[in-house]
Design a protein around this motif. Structure first.
Motif, PDB file in Angstrom:
ATOM      1  N   GLU A  71       0.828  -1.211   0.000  1.00  0.00           N
ATOM      2  CA  GLU A  71       0.000   0.000   0.000  1.00  0.00           C
ATOM      3  C   GLU A  71       0.859   1.255   0.000  1.00  0.00           C
ATOM      4  N   GLN A  72       1.933   1.264   0.784  1.00  0.00           N
ATOM      5  CA  GLN A  72       2.794   2.448   0.829  1.00  0.00           C
ATOM      6  C   GLN A  72       3.501   2.693  -0.499  1.00  0.00           C
ATOM      7  N   SER A  73       3.839   1.617  -1.182  1.00  0.00           N
ATOM      8  CA  SER A  73       4.563   1.768  -2.449  1.00  0.00           C
ATOM      9  C   SER A  73       3.633   2.046  -3.620  1.00  0.00           C
ATOM     10  N   GLY A  74       2.342   1.817  -3.424  1.00  0.00           N
ATOM     11  CA  GLY A  74       1.394   1.978  -4.522  1.00  0.00           C
ATOM     12  C   GLY A  74       1.364   0.780  -5.460  1.00  0.00           C
ATOM     13  N   ALA A  75       1.851  -0.373  -4.999  1.00  0.00           N
ATOM     14  CA  ALA A  75       1.816  -1.585  -5.830  1.00  0.00           C
ATOM     15  C   ALA A  75       0.370  -2.014  -6.046  1.00  0.00           C
ATOM     16  N   ASP A  76       0.043  -2.428  -7.268  1.00  0.00           N
ATOM     17  CA  ASP A  76      -1.315  -2.893  -7.539  1.00  0.00           C
ATOM     18  C   ASP A  76      -1.399  -4.407  -7.659  1.00  0.00           C
ATOM     19  N   ALA A  77      -0.313  -5.119  -7.309  1.00  0.00           N
ATOM     20  CA  ALA A  77      -0.339  -6.588  -7.286  1.00  0.00           C
ATOM     21  C   ALA A  77       0.783  -7.083  -6.386  1.00  0.00           C
ATOM     22  N   ILE A  78       0.591  -8.291  -5.840  1.00  0.00           N
ATOM     23  CA  ILE A  78       1.612  -8.964  -5.031  1.00  0.00           C
ATOM     24  C   ILE A  78       1.859 -10.340  -5.623  1.00  0.00           C
ATOM     25  N   HIS A  79       3.113 -10.607  -5.956  1.00  0.00           N
ATOM     26  CA  HIS A  79       3.528 -11.935  -6.425  1.00  0.00           C
ATOM     27  C   HIS A  79       4.322 -12.592  -5.297  1.00  0.00           C
ATOM     28  N   PRO A  80       3.927 -13.798  -4.856  1.00  0.00           N
ATOM     29  CA  PRO A  80       4.579 -14.395  -3.681  1.00  0.00           C
ATOM     30  C   PRO A  80       5.802 -15.255  -3.977  1.00  0.00           C
ATOM     31  N   GLY A  81       6.133 -15.515  -5.257  1.00  0.00           N
ATOM     32  CA  GLY A  81       7.231 -16.432  -5.544  1.00  0.00           C
ATOM     33  C   GLY A  81       6.905 -17.823  -5.056  1.00  0.00           C
ATOM     34  N   TYR A  82       7.898 -18.509  -4.447  1.00  0.00           N
ATOM     35  CA  TYR A  82       7.647 -19.802  -3.808  1.00  0.00           C
ATOM     36  C   TYR A  82       8.211 -19.754  -2.395  1.00  0.00           C
ATOM     37  N   GLY A  83       7.685 -20.617  -1.522  1.00  0.00           N
ATOM     38  CA  GLY A  83       8.092 -20.565  -0.124  1.00  0.00           C
ATOM     39  C   GLY A  83       7.422 -19.402   0.586  1.00  0.00           C
ATOM     40  N   PHE A  84       7.807 -19.190   1.842  1.00  0.00           N
ATOM     41  CA  PHE A  84       7.227 -18.128   2.661  1.00  0.00           C
ATOM     42  C   PHE A  84       5.696 -18.154   2.586  1.00  0.00           C
ATOM     43  N   LEU A  85       5.077 -17.112   2.018  1.00  0.00           N
ATOM     44  CA  LEU A  85       3.616 -16.995   2.031  1.00  0.00           C
ATOM     45  C   LEU A  85       2.962 -17.480   0.739  1.00  0.00           C
ATOM     46  N   ALA A  86       3.723 -18.128  -0.134  1.00  0.00           N
ATOM     47  CA  ALA A  86       3.211 -18.451  -1.462  1.00  0.00           C
ATOM     48  C   ALA A  86       2.007 -19.375  -1.427  1.00  0.00           C
ATOM     49  N   GLU A  87       1.940 -20.268  -0.428  1.00  0.00           N
ATOM     50  CA  GLU A  87       0.822 -21.209  -0.350  1.00  0.00           C
ATOM     51  C   GLU A  87      -0.047 -20.956   0.881  1.00  0.00           C
ATOM     52  N   ASN A  88       0.002 -19.746   1.388  1.00  0.00           N
ATOM     53  CA  ASN A  88      -0.772 -19.394   2.571  1.00  0.00           C
ATOM     54  C   ASN A  88      -2.103 -18.802   2.134  1.00  0.00           C
ATOM     55  N   ALA A  89      -3.162 -19.601   2.214  1.00  0.00           N
ATOM     56  CA  ALA A  89      -4.477 -19.162   1.746  1.00  0.00           C
ATOM     57  C   ALA A  89      -5.000 -17.980   2.553  1.00  0.00           C
ATOM     58  N   THR A  90      -4.666 -17.933   3.832  1.00  0.00           N
ATOM     59  CA  THR A  90      -5.112 -16.809   4.665  1.00  0.00           C
ATOM     60  C   THR A  90      -4.520 -15.502   4.156  1.00  0.00           C
ATOM     61  N   PHE A  91      -3.222 -15.522   3.856  1.00  0.00           N
ATOM     62  CA  PHE A  91      -2.584 -14.320   3.329  1.00  0.00           C
ATOM     63  C   PHE A  91      -3.152 -13.946   1.969  1.00  0.00           C
ATOM     64  N   ALA A  92      -3.350 -14.939   1.103  1.00  0.00           N
ATOM     65  CA  ALA A  92      -3.934 -14.661  -0.215  1.00  0.00           C
ATOM     66  C   ALA A  92      -5.300 -14.000  -0.054  1.00  0.00           C
ATOM     67  N   GLY A  93      -6.091 -14.483   0.904  1.00  0.00           N
ATOM     68  CA  GLY A  93      -7.397 -13.877   1.144  1.00  0.00           C
ATOM     69  C   GLY A  93      -7.293 -12.441   1.610  1.00  0.00           C
ATOM     70  N   LYS A  94      -6.299 -12.154   2.445  1.00  0.00           N
ATOM     71  CA  LYS A  94      -6.101 -10.771   2.908  1.00  0.00           C
ATOM     72  C   LYS A  94      -5.728  -9.860   1.739  1.00  0.00           C
ATOM     73  N   VAL A  95      -4.895 -10.373   0.830  1.00  0.00           N
ATOM     74  CA  VAL A  95      -4.527  -9.573  -0.344  1.00  0.00           C
ATOM     75  C   VAL A  95      -5.758  -9.340  -1.215  1.00  0.00           C
ATOM     76  N   GLU A  96      -6.551 -10.390  -1.413  1.00  0.00           N
ATOM     77  CA  GLU A  96      -7.766 -10.250  -2.212  1.00  0.00           C
ATOM     78  C   GLU A  96      -8.721  -9.216  -1.616  1.00  0.00           C
ATOM     79  N   ASP A  97      -8.704  -9.086  -0.292  1.00  0.00           N
ATOM     80  CA  ASP A  97      -9.581  -8.127   0.390  1.00  0.00           C
ATOM     81  C   ASP A  97      -8.992  -6.721   0.457  1.00  0.00           C
ATOM     82  N   THR A  98      -7.753  -6.556  -0.003  1.00  0.00           N
ATOM     83  CA  THR A  98      -7.105  -5.247   0.026  1.00  0.00           C
ATOM     84  C   THR A  98      -7.454  -4.475  -1.235  1.00  0.00           C
ATOM     85  N   GLU A  99      -8.095  -3.347  -1.072  1.00  0.00           N
ATOM     86  CA  GLU A  99      -8.553  -2.559  -2.219  1.00  0.00           C
ATOM     87  C   GLU A  99      -7.373  -2.116  -3.074  1.00  0.00           C
TER      88      GLU A  99
END
Length: 608
Positions: A71-99
């Motif tokens: 949000e601070q950078s003004g990015a309009d998308a997040i790519h997770p790569g692999y590892g870390f949060l890449a397969e975290n459905a909760t995080f993906a849902g939070k991103v989907e809910d971020t305007e």
């Protein structure tokens, strides 16, 4: 198409995604921890934001910090790569809910459905995809493990519901091991995936690991891009991947590919993903013989993300999978039909890990790349982020780079790989390049008859020692005797204030007006206490051999221990590591607690 993408990862995969973005005209944002402030992905990005201290749970796994940086950078998308949060459905849902911010990946709902293994098994069964005999609901008690063993026999695989890549997977050889391995699998699942649920499977004794790359768009188009063979593994961690599989007939290859595509279609899956299968190997198969359509294969899991070895498929097909991830997330439709997918030649990927294969693949505990000169030439691709003179960051995984070699056929690919690995010049840290060079002369690997058990159970370790001695090179970093002084400044550019950190070598310390260090927003404060542990007990100290997190403490002051007894369980390099007593005695001090972060050399236990 997106204007700016934040890559929620580090190292070579972050740079890989950023390169795809640059070719699509998209600006990039890096995130980094305190340990990674000089990392290659930070240098490559258009801008970078610090998201916390070195501990991954406080930085790369911090949902709010990552979304805040977007949000601070003004990015309009997040790519997770692999590892870390890449397969975290909760995080993906939070991103989907971020305007105003798009998740580059499958829907959070689909990730939850296929990322959790019990749910995925149910879905595959509905799609008429064969699954390994096992449970489709979480196993709650040791009695369930015993009952499963009585029905299907031992060994049994206990797997973390949210796991992958061997993490959260334990093998039970007998009923006596069930309780210990069940608790261990649950701990790893909780530690890595915030999900302590586990399920049971019949453990296949001699399988091949074959996976199928899928891409699917929001318009109902599903394509498979052929298979990769990842059977050369050590402790369920892939080491060399290749495609096409050297063991399958075209008929069996097509059958497995269609099963993957059918599964993705039934699940309503979109974006990139990998459907993994276990293929029963015929141990009597000779070199040159192939496994036909009568061979049993079973669904293993879905990786709801890009994979380390996606490069193999890109070299075989000419399709840029990461670009398609971005295009699909932006709503574009796939422009090629299934019949357009043509696998050309052969490709292999070699993980260039900072590990010493001759010391049980022990990860490097430090050092710098005094020499870093990767190979080149036709058919040679190197995905990396480090450069010469960079320090090795040991807080995360041990991968330095990926070497990908392609050629007209497998025989030529092996010869070209031998040439490329011989050219790969790395000094200052150990790597597994000597191990890779050994495998390219190994009869079983060259014949393509190896299974997932080959490295752990059949390869003579003395051959690895010999390869390390022959090709190991200089693994000692040059001494750095000069002082390094860090200075923090606040600067203003075009009306914006930035906190800047500079390093000067060989200089005296200056008093400064303070301010935070690093990226384009104030750094998050670390709560770590840098004070050294005070040894109060009498006796010999047991110290940590690597950086990690304490998962459990298995002894208390006053306990009597014998050589080999487990003292603590340390999570490091994405795996559980038992720290055992080297001699018997009485525990006079326990210096750590569950959840503590430790560095190499920290005192864990004192034994008198």
């Amino acid at each position: 198409m997106f204007e700016k993408v934040l890559v929620a990862n580090r190292g070579e995969i972050a740079v890989r995604v950023m390169r795809a973005c640059e070719e699509l005209g998209i600006d990039t944002v890096a995130v980094y921890s305190d340990a990674d402030k000089h990392a290659g992905h930070v240098r490559y990005a258009d801008e970078a934001y610090n998201v916390g201290p070195a501990r991954a749970a406080d930085s790369y796994l911090d949902h709010e910090a990552i979304i805040d940086a977007a949000e601070q950078s003004g990015a309009d998308a997040i790519h997770p790569g692999y590892g870390f949060l890449a397969e975290n459905a909760t995080f993906a849902g939070k991103v989907e809910d971020t305007e105003g911010v798009t998740w580059v990946g499958p829907a959070a709902e689909s990730m939850a459905q296929l990322g959790e293994k019990t749910s995925a098994r149910k879905t595959m069964r509905e799609a008429d995809v064969p699954i390994v005999p096992g449970t489709t609901d979480p196993a709650e008690s040791v009695e369930e493990v015993h009952e499963f063993g009585e029905e299907y026999g031992y060994p049994i695989a206990i797997k973390a519901e949210g796991g992958g890549g061997g993490r959260g997977m334990k093998i039970v050889e007998s009923a006596e091991e069930a309780e210990e391995q069940l608790e261990s699998a649950k701990r790893e699942g909780e530690a890595y995936f915030d999900n302590a649920n586990v399920y049971l499977e019949r453990y296949l004794e001699n399988p091949r690991h074959v996976e199928v790359q899928i891409v699917a768009d929001h318009h109902g188009n599903v394509r498979h891009l052929g298979e990769r063979d990842c059977s050369l593994q050590r402790r369920h961690q892939k080491v060399i991947e290749e495609g096409p599989s050297p063991a399958l007939t075209d008929d069996l290859r097509e059958e497995i590919g269609e099963a993957a595509r059918r599964g993705a279609d039934v699940a309503g899956y979109y974006n990139a993903g990998t459907f993994e299968f276990l293929v029963e190997e015929d141990l009597d198969r000779e070199a040159g013989e192939l496994l036909g359509p009568e061979t049993d294969f079973y669904f293993l899991e879905v990786n709801t993300r890009i994979q380390v070895e996606h490069t193999v498929t890109e070299e075989l097909t000419g399709i840029d999978i990461v670009k398609w991830q971005l295009k699909i997330a932006a709503g574009e439709e796939l422009t090629f039909a299934q019949d357009d997918v043509d696998l050309r030649g052969h490709a292999m990927e070699f993980r260039i890990n900072a590990e010493n294969a001759a010391e049980d693949f022990a990860p490097a505990t430090g050092g710098s790349l005094d020499t870093y000169d990767p190979p080149g030439g036709i058919g040679v691709r190197v995905d990396d982020a480090l450069r010469q003179d960079d320090d090795l960051v040991t807080d995360y995984d041990s991968m330095v780079a990926k070497l990908v070699v392609s050629a007209g056929d497998r025989e030529e690919c092996i010869v070209r790989s031998q040439r490329a690995l011989a050219e790969y010049d790395i000094e200052g840290i150990p790597t597994i390049v000597p191990f890779h060079r050994l495998m390219l002369t190994d009869d079983a690997f060259v014949a393509g008859t190896h299974t997932t058990k080959y490295l752990d159970e059949q390869l003579d370790p003395e051959r690895i020692d010999e390869a390390q001695e022959q090709w190991g090179g200089d693994t000692t970093s040059a001494d750095g005797d000069e002082d390094v002084v860090e200075r923090d400044f606040t600067v203003e550019v075009n009306g914006k204030r930035f906190e800047v950190n500079l390093e000067e070598r060989g200089a005296a310390k200056l008093a400064t007006s303070g301010g935070s260090a690093g990226g384009q927003r104030p750094e998050r404060a670390s709560g770590d206490d840098d004070s050294e542990t005070v040894v109060e007990g009498d006796g010999e100290t047991v110290e940590s051999e690597m950086q990690g997190t304490i998962l459990s403490v298995d002894v208390a002051e006053g306990d009597e221990v014998e050589p080999g007894d487990v003292l603590v369980v340390l999570e490091a390099m994405k795996m559980e590591n038992d720290v055992v007593a080297s001699h018997g005695g009485t525990v006079t001090q326990v210096a750590v607690e569950e959840g503590d972060s430790v560095d190499m050399g920290d005192v864990l236990v004192v034994i008198d």
